[in-house]
Design a protein around this motif. Sequence first.
Motif, mmCIF file in Angstrom:
data_model
loop_
_atom_site.group_PDB
_atom_site.id
_atom_site.type_symbol
_atom_site.label_atom_id
_atom_site.label_comp_id
_atom_site.label_asym_id
_atom_site.label_seq_id
_atom_site.Cartn_x
_atom_site.Cartn_y
_atom_site.Cartn_z
ATOM 1 N N ASN A 68 -4.156 1.748 12.032
ATOM 2 C CA ASN A 68 -2.969 1.292 11.295
ATOM 3 C C ASN A 68 -3.214 0.132 10.328
ATOM 4 O O ASN A 68 -2.310 -0.268 9.606
ATOM 5 C CB ASN A 68 -1.831 0.886 12.251
ATOM 6 N N GLU A 69 -4.418 -0.410 10.349
ATOM 7 C CA GLU A 69 -4.651 -1.585 9.506
ATOM 8 C C GLU A 69 -4.640 -1.185 8.033
ATOM 9 O O GLU A 69 -5.466 -0.386 7.594
ATOM 10 C CB GLU A 69 -5.970 -2.263 9.856
ATOM 11 N N GLY A 70 -3.694 -1.750 7.297
ATOM 12 C CA GLY A 70 -3.588 -1.433 5.875
ATOM 13 C C GLY A 70 -3.071 -0.035 5.591
ATOM 14 O O GLY A 70 -3.063 0.395 4.444
ATOM 15 N N PHE A 71 -2.643 0.700 6.615
ATOM 16 C CA PHE A 71 -2.047 2.026 6.375
ATOM 17 C C PHE A 71 -0.685 1.823 5.710
ATOM 18 O O PHE A 71 0.011 0.853 5.998
ATOM 19 C CB PHE A 71 -1.810 2.773 7.709
ATOM 20 N N SER A 72 -0.303 2.761 4.847
ATOM 21 C CA SER A 72 1.043 2.697 4.266
ATOM 22 C C SER A 72 2.036 3.089 5.356
ATOM 23 O O SER A 72 1.664 3.636 6.396
ATOM 24 C CB SER A 72 1.147 3.665 3.098
#
Lengths: 245, 440
Positions: A143-147
Amino acid sequence: MLEIKNLHAGIDDKNILNGINLSINAGEVHAIMGPNGSGKSTLSSVIAGNETYEVTEGDVLLDNKSLLELAPEERAHKGIFLSFQYPVEIPGVTTTNFIKTAINEKRKANGLEDLPAKDMLKLIREKSELLEMDRKFLSRSLNEGFSGGEKKRNEIFQMAMLEPKLAILDETDSGLDIDALKVVANGVNKLRSKDNAVVVITHYQRLLDYIVPDFVHVLHNGKIVKSGGKELALELEKKGYDWLK
Amino acid sequence: MDLKEKLVSSFLAFENKGGLDLDSNVHDIRLKAIQNFEDEGFPSKKDEEWRYTNLKPLLKHDFSLFPITNDAVGFKNIKDYLINEIESYTLIFIDGVFSSFLSDTTHDECDVCVISSALTRPKYKMVIDNYFNTIAKENNSLSDLNTAFTKEGAFINIPKNTIVPKPIQILNFSTGSEKEVMLQPRNLVVVGENSHVQIIERHQNLSKNTTLTNSVTEIFVHKRAIVDYYKIQNDTENSSLIDSTFVSQKMQSVASVHTYSFGGKMTRNNLEFYQEGEHITSNLNGISILNNKQHVDNHTLVNHKFPNCESHELYKGIYADKSTGVFNGKVIVQQAAQKTNAFQQNNNILIDNGATINAKPQLEIFADDVKCSHGCTIGQLDEDALFYMQSRGIPKNEAIALLLYAFGNDVVEKIKIPQLKSRISKLIAENLGVNLGFEL
Ligand SMILES: Nc1ncnc2c1ncn2[C@@H]1O[C@H](COP(=O)(O)OP(=O)(O)OP(=O)(O)O)[C@@H](O)[C@H]1O
Ligand SMILES: [Mg+2]
């Protein structure tokens, strides 16, 4: 399968859930709707075992056994899955490693050996294709930096991997574009069987066109104020919530 | 007699009985060093640089300064502390005495041997005169103390254009042959132009007895040379370490010092980088994982003297129980050092209420066209992340460990020797008390 009886819960001195009764059988899809702040996410958190909230009265039973004394991971091992309204970023742990750990923990709790690496890879391939997920997300930190939309798709990917008995989808549709919504809904529908159940929390009818509910409930001030069939969602879309308050 | 008096009064006997050459320059260096130490004494908490690390309780021990060595130590006693999955040169010291039996040295393409012979042999006189105690001498009474009693340690001398084919492991063991032992290893590393070397260093107490190690390492990195130096600090709870490492770099060289502090009672790392040319890169990485009443103090200095250089500093700490951490990162950018890129980051997680960290970045910038940044964070475990992981079936303890493991992972990622990397990963998992089913 899931029985919620007169559930009261809150935080500090604030009551959020004020006596919820709901019964969900295997094979059913329930939609929960209701205005902002009515307690939908709190209800899902309490079912999943978030200790931030204190249950002051009532019970939640899965297959006739109370869940309330169980840690969140134990509930997960019994087949509860919550797709978060706001999925959390876990820096430093890749999606693949995370889901591998989750799967093997669940297997361990159920007395099974670790899934052989080969089978794991196959499963990951299958499910990521089902959700039309770009493979590069698998090797990125979870989820890191996921839109917003990518996070939601990833939640349903994890759900597909874990094949839960009861899946609660908390506003999974928010943030998804129209094509992604279809893909994700399709992923959810693939999971449906006579043995499991799905709870869909949403503000919009649109998702319910794809995941068709058997029942629709309206939550207001921590209470279910109306229940009905899938037509209720259409009615809400037209009329809003005011007539129910 | 307190420890200082004891040390000062044993100096004469040490020089005379030790068979040391009294006519050499080294003798003069020793004499001067013991005088400095006598004047300065051990640092106290009144000293700004020692505000958060109290040596006093340690100095009360009645240390044996020249312990008898235990000849019975064999490979089986030490093998767990070697990274033996890789071919390497090894320098093994038992209670401060070199064990040629357990070591694997070389004089072929380069010298990987001991400082005791380098200090006395004419062949190495030039190297000793040019390098020995040339950067360690800056007003530091503990390095002075080490210099005065320099007797044994690693001597690594790499000529130019040499890629040392395998890593060098330096291991200092204390066997507990006496109840309270003080050791003072001294290492000298000289790396010629275009050469490359990897070094792994470790101090290990094999007994339950008390050990205090006051170690000094000087590293000289010539033009375009590359040095990777890894320090594994995972000693027993009765062992304390004061480690002073000085690095002097010439143009276009790259030097990296990695410090993994997981064990020991008290550890103080003084790490100083001096840049003596343009286009130099200095890397300082560290991770501390502490519990009980452990204490680790990382004191770093990077001195940028020339234009177009870089330094990258990344220190992470995880503190449980009543452990304490100190991070003091000093970066000096001198007026001439335009276009300097200096980055410093220090991230800490306090797991328990009783744990503390004292973090102090210290940037002294005298040039105007530079990029310098520093960031310091002190946090707790992210409760939302924990619930998220638990809700996916990962038990709380494992989730905590996974989060912590992930937190430290970017430091581990910098390790260039795969076998060492997996060893460090294992040590981290062990120290966090988990069994990870995979490598991150
Ligand atoms: N951790 C918390 N601390 C304080 N108040 C909280 C907390 N969690 C929920 N609440 C409050 O409880 C109420 C219900 O919140 P909840 O998130 O369950 O609403 P919701 O129905 O999911 O709303 P939305 O449609 O906006 O997602 C809100 O008034 C919210 O502010
Ligand atoms: Mg909500």
